[in-house]
Design a protein around this motif. Structure first.
Motif, short mmCIF file in Angstrom:
data_model
loop_
_atom_site.label_atom_id
_atom_site.label_comp_id
_atom_site.label_asym_id
_atom_site.label_seq_id
_atom_site.Cartn_x
_atom_site.Cartn_y
_atom_site.Cartn_z
N PRO A 297 4.14 -10.63 -1.07
CA PRO A 297 3.34 -11.64 -0.35
C PRO A 297 2.82 -11.18 1.01
N TYR A 298 2.42 -9.91 1.12
CA TYR A 298 1.89 -9.43 2.39
C TYR A 298 1.03 -8.20 2.11
N ASP A 299 0.06 -7.96 2.99
CA ASP A 299 -0.82 -6.81 2.85
C ASP A 299 -0.11 -5.57 3.37
N LEU A 300 -0.03 -4.54 2.52
CA LEU A 300 0.65 -3.32 2.91
C LEU A 300 0.20 -2.19 1.99
N ASN A 301 -0.28 -1.11 2.58
CA ASN A 301 -0.75 0.03 1.79
C ASN A 301 0.38 1.04 1.68
#
Length: 413
Positions: A297-301
Motif C-alpha cells: 500500500p505505498y509507492d516504492l521502487n
C-alpha cells in the motif's frame, strides 16, 4: 533415467541447439530499438520479425532475459474482465496462448485449470454477476456459481473461511489457466533471434535523444545507437524511461510480493482468487503452491520482501485451507507493478514521434504477453494503433475516457 535424456546427453550425434546466440557488438543503427527483454518486449520483437519482416531490431535489457515482471509473476492467464474493451483484449491473448507451445516447439506447461473469483459479501456477489454478464455478452465462458459448486470443484476448501468471511459464491471461468512464465519469454526470444533480431543483455539505456519532437537515438552503457523508433516495455521502470523523453504519465509503482510453498501431493486443480482476503493460489506441476496477494500500500521502487506480507498471506490461506498449517514456505519474492488510475494498461503512440509505450500493466501483464506483443508490433510497423488497444491509449487520461478495470483487477493476479 529416460532413455531419450541419456541419448541426447551422451551422444555427439544429437547436439543441443542453442536457444540464444552469443552476444554480438551493438550496431550503429537499428530500425527499431525495444527497451526491456521481458515477455512483452520479446513478443513485440518476435511479431515484428514474423508478421512484418522487420528484423533490424535490437532488444536492450539492463539485466538478463525475464529479470523483471516476467520472471516474478504468478502465471495466471484469464479473460474474465469487467469492461468490453478488457474482455476482448485478454480473450484474444488467451486464444494466442493456447497455440504457443506448438508455435515455439517448446513446452510452456500451459494448463487449463478453471478460475474461481470468490465472493464473500453481497457487494462482491453483485460485481461477480456483473462480470459474468459482460463476459457472456462478449462470448467468454464465465458464470456465477453457488458455494456448493465451489466445494464440488475444490473439495479441500473451507466454505466458512474460519467463520471470518464465508464464501457466498464465485465467478467461475473454465478457460482460466497457468503457464511457465520463463518459458514464454524464452520462446518469444528464441523465435525472434532465429528471424534476425538481436537481444543484448547487460545493456542499460542511460538516455534517449529527441530532436524536434522525434526520436533520433539511444544512449547505452555500451555505446550509442541511432534509431527512429523506440518501444519502452519496462514495466516498473517506465517512469525512468518516460522521463528521458519528457513524457508525463499517471503511472505509479508499487511492490507486489508472492511466495511458493514446499512441494505437496496434487490437491488443487483449480485457481482460487479472493479479493476480500487478498489472496490467490494455484498449484504448479511440481506440486508447489504459488501464492500472492495485493500490492503493497505505498509507492516504492524496490523489490524487497517482508515478514508482514508472509504472515498475512499465510493467515488468509489458512482461512481457505486450514489443513495447510504445517506446510513450509519455500521462498518469497517481489516485483514492481506499474499501476494506472483505471487499472488498465497504456499502449500505443505518444506525443514524441517514434516513441511507443507498453506500460501500466500492474498485476495483469503476464496474461497479456502474446496480444500486447502482436498489437505493439502492428503499432510500430504501421505507426497506428489497432482498434483492439484504442481504449488503452495514453491520451484517454486527458480525454477523461478511462477504461475502469478496477473491479476485475483489484487483487494481484
Amino acid at each position: 533415467m529416460p532413455y531419450q535424456l541419456v541419448k541426447y546427453a551422451l551422444s555427439s550425434k544429437y547436439p543441443r541447439t542453442r536457444m540464444f546466440t552469443a552476444t554480438v557488438d551493438l550496431k550503429d543503427n537499428y530500425d527499431v530499438v525495444i527497451i526491456g527483454a521481458g515477455g512483452h518486449g520479446l513478443a513485440a520483437a518476435y511479431y515484428l520479425a514474423r508478421d512484418y519482416d522487420i528484423t533490424n531490431v535490437a532488444v536492450l535489457e539492463k539485466d538478463y532475459i525475464g529479470a523483471g515482471g516476467t520472471g516474478r509473476n504468478t502465471t495466471i492467464i484469464r479473460s474474465n474482465y469487467l469492461t468490453p474493451e478488457g474482455v476482448r483484449f485478454y480473450d484474444e491473448s488467451l486464444r494466442l496462448f493456447k497455440d504457443l507451445s506448438t508455435e515455439f516447439d517448446l513446452n510452456l506447461f500451459y494448463s487449463e485449470r478453471g478460475h474461481f473469483t470468490l465472493a464473500h459479501s453481497d457487494s462482491a456477489v453483485r460485481t461477480m454477476r456483473w462480470r459474468a454478464e459482460v463476459n457472456k455478452h462478449m462470448g467468454v465462458n464465465s458464470e456465477f456459481v453457488n458455494p456448493d459448486f465451489v466445494k464440488e470443484s475444490c473439495p479441500y476448501i473451507d466454505l466458512t473461511c474460519g467463520g471470518n468471511a464465508p464464501i457466498m459464491g464465485a465467478l467461475y471461468h473454465p478457460p482460466g489457466a497457468i503457464a511457465r512464465h520463463d518459458a514464454v519469454a524464452w520462446g518469444y526470444g528464441a523465435g525472434a533471434v532465429k528471424r534476425g533480431v538481436e537481444i543484448h543483455q547487460n545493456t542499460e539505456v542511460v538516455g534517449i535523444d529527441v530532436r524536434k519532437g522525434k526520436v533520433i537515438g539511444v544512449r547505452t552503457n555500451r555505446g550509442y545507437i541511432r534509431t527512429s523508433k523506440i518501444l519502452s516495455a519496462v514495466a516498473g521502470w517506465t517512469p525512468q524511461i518516460t522521463d528521458m523523453v519528457g513524457i508525463r504519465t499517471p503511472i505509479y509503482v508499487r511492490p507486489l510480493q508472492a511466495c511458493v510453498s514446499e512441494p505437496l501431493k496434487p490437491f488443487l486443480d483449480t485457481i482460487i482468487v479472493s479479493g476480500s482476503l487478498h489472496v490467490y493460489v494455484s498449484q504448479s506441476s511440481r506440486g508447489e503452491l504459488v501464492m500472492g496477494g495485493a500490492t503493497d500500500p505505498y509507492d516504492l521502487n524496490m523489490m524487497r520482501t517482508s515478514l508482514e506480507f508472509t504472515e498475512g498471506l499465510a493467515s488468509h490461506m489458512l482461512d481457505l485451507f486450514p489443513f495447510l498449517s504445517e506446510v513450509k514456505i519455500l521462498r518469497v519474492w517481489a516485483g514492481l507493478c506499474d499501476m494506472t488510475p483505471d487499472f488498465a494498461p497504456i499502449m500505443g503512440k505518444t506525443p514524441v514521434e517514434g516513441f511507443y509505450l507498453d506500460a501500466g500493466w500492474g498485476t495483469w501483464g503476464f496474461k497479456a504477453t502474446p496480444i500486447s506483443g502482436k498489437t505493439m508490433a502492428h503499432t510500430i510497423a504501421k505507426d497506428c494503433e489497432p482498434d483492439l488497444i484504442y481504449a488503452f491509449r495514453l491520451s484517454r487520461f486527458e480525454d477523461f475516457e478511462l477504461t475502469g478495470e478496477k473491479g476485475a483487477a483489484s487483487v494481484g493476479h
